[in-house]
Structures are given as C-alpha cells and as structure tokens.
Write a protein that holds these residues in place. Structure first.
Motif, PDB file in Angstrom:
ATOM      1  N   GLN A  71     -21.807 -19.228  47.944  1.00  0.00           N
ATOM      2  CA  GLN A  71     -21.119 -18.482  48.992  1.00  0.00           C
ATOM      3  C   GLN A  71     -20.042 -19.314  49.677  1.00  0.00           C
ATOM      4  N   ASP A  72     -20.216 -20.639  49.730  1.00  0.00           N
ATOM      5  CA  ASP A  72     -19.223 -21.478  50.394  1.00  0.00           C
ATOM      6  C   ASP A  72     -18.197 -22.039  49.409  1.00  0.00           C
ATOM      7  N   GLU A  73     -18.136 -21.482  48.207  1.00  0.00           N
ATOM      8  CA  GLU A  73     -17.187 -21.916  47.199  1.00  0.00           C
ATOM      9  C   GLU A  73     -16.218 -20.786  46.852  1.00  0.00           C
ATOM     10  N   VAL A  74     -15.057 -21.152  46.348  1.00  0.00           N
ATOM     11  CA  VAL A  74     -14.105 -20.182  45.817  1.00  0.00           C
ATOM     12  C   VAL A  74     -13.576 -20.744  44.505  1.00  0.00           C
ATOM     13  N   GLY A  75     -13.469 -19.888  43.505  1.00  0.00           N
ATOM     14  CA  GLY A  75     -12.998 -20.379  42.212  1.00  0.00           C
ATOM     15  C   GLY A  75     -12.922 -19.273  41.195  1.00  0.00           C
ATOM     16  N   THR A  76     -12.583 -19.662  39.993  1.00  0.00           N
ATOM     17  CA  THR A  76     -12.510 -18.720  38.890  1.00  0.00           C
ATOM     18  C   THR A  76     -12.744 -19.470  37.591  1.00  0.00           C
ATOM     19  N   VAL A  77     -12.990 -18.725  36.520  1.00  0.00           N
ATOM     20  CA  VAL A  77     -13.181 -19.291  35.193  1.00  0.00           C
ATOM     21  C   VAL A  77     -12.154 -18.660  34.262  1.00  0.00           C
ATOM     22  N   LEU A  78     -11.337 -19.472  33.623  1.00  0.00           N
ATOM     23  CA  LEU A  78     -10.354 -19.015  32.656  1.00  0.00           C
ATOM     24  C   LEU A  78     -10.981 -19.092  31.267  1.00  0.00           C
ATOM     25  N   LEU A  79     -10.857 -18.028  30.489  1.00  0.00           N
ATOM     26  CA  LEU A  79     -11.461 -17.954  29.155  1.00  0.00           C
ATOM     27  C   LEU A  79     -10.382 -17.663  28.121  1.00  0.00           C
ATOM     28  N   TRP A  80     -10.453 -18.342  26.978  1.00  0.00           N
ATOM     29  CA  TRP A  80      -9.500 -18.068  25.908  1.00  0.00           C
ATOM     30  C   TRP A  80     -10.021 -18.646  24.588  1.00  0.00           C
ATOM     31  N   GLY A  81      -9.428 -18.166  23.508  1.00  0.00           N
ATOM     32  CA  GLY A  81      -9.713 -18.708  22.188  1.00  0.00           C
ATOM     33  C   GLY A  81     -11.169 -18.602  21.796  1.00  0.00           C
ATOM     34  N   ASP A  82     -11.613 -19.561  21.017  1.00  0.00           N
ATOM     35  CA  ASP A  82     -12.979 -19.592  20.504  1.00  0.00           C
ATOM     36  C   ASP A  82     -13.871 -20.369  21.464  1.00  0.00           C
ATOM     37  N   ASP A  83     -14.388 -19.669  22.474  1.00  0.00           N
ATOM     38  CA  ASP A  83     -15.314 -20.263  23.437  1.00  0.00           C
ATOM     39  C   ASP A  83     -14.690 -21.388  24.254  1.00  0.00           C
ATOM     40  N   GLY A 107     -14.803 -26.553  25.246  1.00  0.00           N
ATOM     41  CA  GLY A 107     -14.232 -25.839  24.107  1.00  0.00           C
ATOM     42  C   GLY A 107     -13.841 -26.741  22.961  1.00  0.00           C
ATOM     43  N   GLU A 108     -13.180 -27.859  23.262  1.00  0.00           N
ATOM     44  CA  GLU A 108     -12.806 -28.803  22.220  1.00  0.00           C
ATOM     45  C   GLU A 108     -13.867 -29.894  22.107  1.00  0.00           C
ATOM     46  N   LYS A 109     -13.984 -30.474  20.927  1.00  0.00           N
ATOM     47  CA  LYS A 109     -14.947 -31.541  20.734  1.00  0.00           C
ATOM     48  C   LYS A 109     -14.497 -32.807  21.465  1.00  0.00           C
ATOM     49  N   ILE A 110     -15.373 -33.300  22.297  1.00  0.00           N
ATOM     50  CA  ILE A 110     -15.101 -34.551  23.000  1.00  0.00           C
ATOM     51  C   ILE A 110     -15.771 -35.658  22.177  1.00  0.00           C
ATOM     52  N   THR A 111     -14.969 -36.403  21.440  1.00  0.00           N
ATOM     53  CA  THR A 111     -15.510 -37.413  20.517  1.00  0.00           C
ATOM     54  C   THR A 111     -15.409 -38.826  21.062  1.00  0.00           C
TER      55      THR A 111
END
Length: 365
Positions: A82-94, A163-167
C-alpha cells in the motif's frame, strides 16, 4: 500474496551464495502518445516533484531511461504494498522489468545482498549511489535476475529485470537492459512516491486505465490553484485568497491572489490564450530563460515566472504565470529560493487537477 520480485529472489537465494563486495566508480489506450524511449531528457526537468506518483508516471519515466518496447503492463496489490507505487513492464519471451518506489525498510536490496545474492556492488552516479545485485542463471532454466536499488530521503527506488540469462557480472554483459540504464533510472530524481506534474500528465501507449494518469482528475479551478499553492513548501503560509483580475492575460484566463503573513502577495494565473507580448520579458525586469516559452524575471521585491506549453495529445496548450511581490527587497538579494518557489508553484496551474485538490479549494476562494 507474494510479489514477483520477492518470489524470484527468494528462489534464487536457495541456489546461490554471497558474491563480491566490490565498489564500482563507475479503445482509449491506443490514442495515448508513447514517450520517446531512452530519449534525451531536458536537464531542467530532472528535479524532484511534489505530486503523488502514479503507476503510469513510473512507466513513463522508465521508458525515458530504458530502451525497451513493452507489450503489456501489470501492477496492483499482487506486486506492490500500500505504501509503494510502481508498475511491471512485460515483453518478448518472459521478459519483465518491475520498477517501484516505496518507504525504506528491512527489504532494502543492500540487506538481501548479504543474504546470498550471486554478486553485489555499489555504483556511483551523478545523482547518487546505487546497489546493484544479481543472481546467476541455473541449470534448471532459471535465467537469473538483475536488481538495482537507490535509497534517499526515506524512499527506496528499485528496478528488477528478468528475462535474459545472467551468466556473470552484468556490468560486463551485453544485456538488452543494461546496468547503466537501471542505475540512471533509479537515481532519476523524478522517480519516487512523488514526482513532477509533467510526469503525472504523461501518457503511455497501452497502459491500463487502472493506475493511469488522469484518473480521478477534474478541470482546474481558481480554488484548486489556491489549494495547490498551500500544498507547496514555499507558499504553505498564505493567509487568504481572492480571485485574480485575469482580464489582461487573454481569453479564458483565471487565477488567484494570495496574501502572505508579511504583507506580500502571490499571484497565480492559468492562461490558455496568453498574448504573445506577455510571454516575453518586460523591460522593467531583469530576466533569464528563453523568450519563446516564457521567462524568469525579477526586480527589487518582485519576481515572476512564465511558462507556456504546447498542446500534446489530450492536453491543450496553456501558459502558467506566477508572480511574487514583497513589501521590501528580498532578503539579502538572494533570489534562488524565490525563483525555486515560483518554479514549484507552476505545477499548480496545469489544466486538470486531482478531484480531491479541487474539493479542498472550494472553501478557499
């Protein structure tokens, strides 16, 4: 319900060990305009605001900093408290990028770093130091994640990219969303639980109506201008208001005059048709800024700021005029706090305003 970022992070903690402590120096929605992604930003716009941030404002700031093309947006209490504000952007393959601002608490990324992230460093930017942490991809297909956090003024700003592999160290990887992008995002002074009026008016293509800018807003009124001025630090002590004589400011102009405890006045006028001659510095003042979109002008005991905005999307063209007059020269001839106050007060003059602000203003004028 557990949020996406924390759920992924908790899973990663079971699989990875603690990393480095290095310090680096280093259709309605379709009608909306899309902010230029990763575009140059006017340095004058990079300042904290005093307007409650919305999810769409957070998305608009993100798209100015991160060069992605989101296909959808999510949010709500599934992801944020409740004390946060934000959003999630989605695209591509997960691919997803969660961006939020909220109160500083024990959930700070710097705390998580010491509890088992694969790597964790501090990065310095012009506007502050950020914590950068990551979890590596695993053999079971988990791609890993990149998280960046910046805390200032009791507010934490965080971005989590999946989304991308962190290697390995993400600073050395060629990622679609780079560490530098995210550091610039979380240290952007407009990103927070409060932001600038300009960002609360920005519109993002495809953003859902729930959490969109403009929701719950009504047309600006003289009373709403008065209520807005009282919400600013510079003019919170205004004693009383009356409607301004706005006849000289063009057709449709209206505003208020507020009286300060010391006997000075503050005049604020919304002018949708301000005459061209009044958009330029008068000879009686010393001015800075350009003479096309307005100016900052001053003389002994008097200062004024004029800004004009072109029509953009559903937002009509308009000008905003703020003038402060004191019974004596400003103390010490120090104009900086005076001009800063006028700059903030300009945000009370946008064509629309939160319905609650308009209601508070009904009894003020």
């Amino acid at each position: 319900m557990q949020r996406r970022g924390m759920a992924l992070l908790a899973a990663a903690l079971l699989l990875t060990g603690c990393g480095s402590d290095d310090v680096s120096e280093a259709a309605e929605a379709d009608e909306k305009a899309t902010p230029t992604q990763a575009a140059s930003i006017d340095p004058a716009d990079l300042r904290p605001g005093n307007q409650p941030a919305t999810p769409e404002a957070i998305a608009a700031i993100t798209l100015q900093r991160v060069p992605v093309q989101p296909e959808a947006f999510e949010g709500g209490d599934v992801y944020f408290e409740q004390d946060e504000v934000g959003t999630v952007l989605l695209w591509g393959d997960d691919h997803s990028l969660e961006v939020k601002a909220g109160a500083v608490d024990d959930d700070l990324l710097s705390t998580w770093c010491h509890d088992g992230m694969s790597g964790c460093v501090e990065m310095k930017a012009a506007t502050g130091t950020s914590t950068v942490a990551w979890d590596l991809a695993t053999d079971d297909g988990t791609p890993g994640q990149l998280m960046v956090s910046h805390a200032s003024g009791g507010v934490e700003r965080r971005a989590a990219y999946v989304g991308e592999k962190i290697t390995g160290d993400p600073r050395k990887l060629d990622l679609e969303v780079s560490v530098d992008d995210l550091v610039a995002l979380v240290t952007d002074p407009r990103l927070g639980t409060k932001t600038t009026m300009k960002m609360t008016k920005a519109q993002v293509s495809g953003f859902p109506s729930d959490g969109a800018n403009g929701a719950g807003e009504v047309a600006l009124t003289a009373g709403a201008i008065a209520a807005g001025l009282l919400e600013t630090k510079a003019y919170a002590d205004i004693d009383s208001f009356e409607k301004a004589d706005a006849s000289a400011y063009g057709k449709g102009a209206f505003g208020v005059v507020g009286t300060t405890p010391g006997g000075g006045t503050v005049t604020a006028v919304h002018a949708p048709n301000l005459p061209a001659a009044q958009r330029k510095c008068p000879k009686t003042l010393t001015c800075s800024k350009g003479d096309t979109d307005g100016y900052d002008g001053w003389t002994d005991g008097s200062a004024e700021t004029v800004r004009c905005h072109e029509a953009e999307g559903d937002l009509p063209a308009f000008c905003a005029v703020i003038r402060q007059q004191a019974p004596a020269p400003f103390p010490g001839d120090d104009l900086d706090p005076v001009l800063s106050g006028l700059e903030v007060a300009l945000e009370t003059l946008w064509p629309t305003v939160a319905a609650e602000t308009a209601r508070r203003g009904e009894s003020l004028v």
